[in-house]
Design a protein around this motif. Structure first.
Motif, PDB file in Angstrom:
ATOM      1  N   GLU A   1       9.864   6.725   5.683  1.00 34.30           N
ATOM      2  CA  GLU A   1      10.123   7.589   6.845  1.00 34.30           C
ATOM      3  C   GLU A   1      11.001   6.887   7.875  1.00 34.30           C
ATOM      4  O   GLU A   1      11.954   7.470   8.412  1.00 34.30           O
ATOM      5  N   ALA A   2      10.699   5.612   8.146  1.00 37.78           N
ATOM      6  CA  ALA A   2      11.459   4.862   9.145  1.00 37.78           C
ATOM      7  C   ALA A   2      12.914   4.657   8.723  1.00 37.78           C
ATOM      8  O   ALA A   2      13.839   4.857   9.517  1.00 37.78           O
ATOM      9  N   PHE A   3      13.137   4.282   7.462  1.00 43.10           N
ATOM     10  CA  PHE A   3      14.506   4.055   6.985  1.00 43.10           C
ATOM     11  C   PHE A   3      15.291   5.371   6.910  1.00 43.10           C
ATOM     12  O   PHE A   3      16.500   5.389   7.154  1.00 43.10           O
TER      13      PHE A   3
ATOM     14  N   GLN B   1      17.622   1.276   0.804  1.00 43.19           N
ATOM     15  CA  GLN B   1      16.297   0.714   1.077  1.00 43.19           C
ATOM     16  C   GLN B   1      15.212   1.788   0.923  1.00 43.19           C
ATOM     17  O   GLN B   1      14.088   1.480   0.514  1.00 43.19           O
ATOM     18  N   VAL B   2      15.555   3.036   1.229  1.00 42.53           N
ATOM     19  CA  VAL B   2      14.632   4.142   0.948  1.00 42.53           C
ATOM     20  C   VAL B   2      14.374   4.223  -0.555  1.00 42.53           C
ATOM     21  O   VAL B   2      13.228   4.341  -1.007  1.00 42.53           O
ATOM     22  N   GLN B   3      15.451   4.136  -1.335  1.00 46.92           N
ATOM     23  CA  GLN B   3      15.327   4.234  -2.796  1.00 46.92           C
ATOM     24  C   GLN B   3      14.506   3.071  -3.353  1.00 46.92           C
ATOM     25  O   GLN B   3      13.715   3.251  -4.290  1.00 46.92           O
ATOM     26  N   GLU B   4      14.662   1.900  -2.765  1.00 47.69           N
ATOM     27  CA  GLU B   4      13.865   0.753  -3.205  1.00 47.69           C
ATOM     28  C   GLU B   4      12.378   0.982  -2.913  1.00 47.69           C
ATOM     29  O   GLU B   4      11.515   0.641  -3.729  1.00 47.69           O
ATOM     30  N   CYS B   5      12.092   1.592  -1.759  1.00 44.51           N
ATOM     31  CA  CYS B   5      10.702   1.911  -1.419  1.00 44.51           C
ATOM     32  C   CYS B   5      10.116   2.936  -2.394  1.00 44.51           C
ATOM     33  O   CYS B   5       8.934   2.862  -2.746  1.00 44.51           O
ATOM     34  N   VAL B   6      10.936   3.882  -2.829  1.00 44.32           N
ATOM     35  CA  VAL B   6      10.486   4.878  -3.809  1.00 44.32           C
ATOM     36  C   VAL B   6      10.093   4.179  -5.114  1.00 44.32           C
ATOM     37  O   VAL B   6       9.073   4.508  -5.738  1.00 44.32           O
ATOM     38  N   PHE B   7      10.906   3.196  -5.528  1.00 46.23           N
ATOM     39  CA  PHE B   7      10.583   2.411  -6.729  1.00 46.23           C
ATOM     40  C   PHE B   7       9.241   1.696  -6.544  1.00 46.23           C
ATOM     41  O   PHE B   7       8.385   1.711  -7.445  1.00 46.23           O
ATOM     42  N   GLU B   8       9.056   1.081  -5.376  1.00 45.36           N
ATOM     43  CA  GLU B   8       7.805   0.358  -5.111  1.00 45.36           C
ATOM     44  C   GLU B   8       6.609   1.311  -5.117  1.00 45.36           C
ATOM     45  O   GLU B   8       5.511   0.942  -5.554  1.00 45.36           O
TER      46      GLU B   8
ATOM     47  N   THR C   1       0.845  -1.196   0.000  1.00 43.11           N
ATOM     48  CA  THR C   1       0.000   0.000   0.000  1.00 43.11           C
ATOM     49  C   THR C   1       0.880   1.246   0.000  1.00 43.11           C
ATOM     50  O   THR C   1       2.010   1.224   0.497  1.00 43.11           O
ATOM     51  N   LYS C   2       0.344   2.356  -0.527  1.00 38.97           N
ATOM     52  CA  LYS C   2       1.077   3.617  -0.554  1.00 38.97           C
ATOM     53  C   LYS C   2       1.382   4.079   0.870  1.00 38.97           C
ATOM     54  O   LYS C   2       2.489   4.552   1.151  1.00 38.97           O
ATOM     55  N   GLU C   3       0.415   3.929   1.766  1.00 32.45           N
ATOM     56  CA  GLU C   3       0.611   4.352   3.156  1.00 32.45           C
ATOM     57  C   GLU C   3       1.734   3.562   3.822  1.00 32.45           C
ATOM     58  O   GLU C   3       2.587   4.125   4.514  1.00 32.45           O
TER      59      GLU C   3
ATOM     60  N   VAL D   1       3.233   0.972  -7.302  1.00 28.51           N
ATOM     61  CA  VAL D   1       1.909   0.894  -6.670  1.00 28.51           C
ATOM     62  C   VAL D   1       0.986   1.981  -7.209  1.00 28.51           C
ATOM     63  O   VAL D   1      -0.192   1.746  -7.477  1.00 28.51           O
ATOM     64  N   ALA D   2       1.552   3.191  -7.360  1.00 29.53           N
ATOM     65  CA  ALA D   2       0.742   4.327  -7.813  1.00 29.53           C
ATOM     66  C   ALA D   2       0.273   4.147  -9.244  1.00 29.53           C
ATOM     67  O   ALA D   2      -0.896   4.374  -9.578  1.00 29.53           O
ATOM     68  N   GLY D   3       1.191   3.737 -10.109  1.00 27.67           N
ATOM     69  CA  GLY D   3       0.850   3.558 -11.510  1.00 27.67           C
ATOM     70  C   GLY D   3       0.674   4.888 -12.237  1.00 27.67           C
ATOM     71  O   GLY D   3       0.480   5.934 -11.627  1.00 27.67           O
TER      72      GLY D   3
END
Length: 261
Positions: A154-156, A193-200, A145-147, A204-206
């Protein structure tokens, strides 16, 4: 356990790519009451018995922060103790006097014990655990999910900030996990890992336009591949090479090649 990746992951089966969290440093009990009472009576010329309640609260706080809950409440507990150490350092630990207190902490990955008389080692270890706990919070988020992805980012980011502050402000730590090369590697890992989350998040957003979607995905994947490649280079250089768990190094290499592909 502390080098395990799986134990701290989110239980959602649809997430196939795990994140790498840090385990917390463990510590032995330490007796602060009597040395602090001595300073109150000898330096401040006050009756130490007047501060029994405050001293007990300090010792209870230290005991509680040894096993924080793995959430924001645990972060708040560690921060509260860290802030108390700041005030204690200014009032009770003069640079020209040896308090005779040994602070014992165990390396987060190897479990090797280390100790120092300096309160800075206690403060640095607590700060390390703040960063480590943020990595666990990030790894446990539901990144379908985006949330959840936003919370993970934020955590990383906060983990990277805590570990970077530790690297820049606490030197001469006796344990390998708090050495400059190790902290440098950990900060780079959290940024990756932040950058990987940005990719995800992009996935997700599309995007309505399929071509733009593929282009943006490719650009973000290339960035992730670059940062993981840098982390892998850092992990395979001495002295970090002989210290980092093999599973971490392998995971980072796989991610670098995967996102490059």
């Amino acid at each position: 356990l502390n080098s395990s990746v799986e134990v701290y992951q989110n239980e959602n089966e649809s997430i196939n790519v795990p994140m790498i969290p840090l385990g917390l440093k463990e510590t032995k009990e330490v007796e602060l009451t009597m040395p602090l009472k001595d300073v109150i009576e000898e330096h401040y010329n006050e009756a130490a018995c007047k501060y029994e309640k405050e001293l007990k609260e300090l010792m209870d706080l230290r005991q509680a922060m040894r096993t924080p809950t793995r959430n924001e409440a645990g972060i708040e507990l560690l921060m509260e103790y860290y802030n108390q150490l700041y005030f204690i350092d200014n009032r009770f630990f003069p640079p020209n006097k040896n308090m005779g207190i040994f602070f014992h902490w165990y390396d987060s990955l190897t479990g090797v014990p280390s100790y120092q008389r300096a309160l800075a080692f206690e403060k640095g270890s607590v700060l390390f655990n703040i960063g480590a706990l943020y990595t666990q919070i990030g790894a446990r988020q539901d990144r379908t999910t985006k949330e959840g992805i936003d919370h993970a980012i934020e955590a990383f980011q906060k983990a990277a900030g805590a570990l970077n502050y530790l690297k820049e402000n606490f030197s001469n730590a006796p344990s390998l996990d708090m050495s400059t090369p190790s902290l440098n590697m950990l900060v780079r890992l959290m940024i990756a890992q932040v950058q990987e989350c940005v990719f995800e998040k992009v996935m997700v957003a599309g995007v309505k336009d399929e071509f733009l979607m593929q282009l943006q995905s490719a650009q973000e994947a290339a960035r992730v591949a670059d940062v993981y490649s840098l982390v892998y280079q850092t992990m395979t250089q001495p002295p970090v090479k002989n210290y980092v768990p093999f599973s971490w190094t392998t995971m980072v290499q796989v991610k670098s090649e995967y996102f490059k592909a």
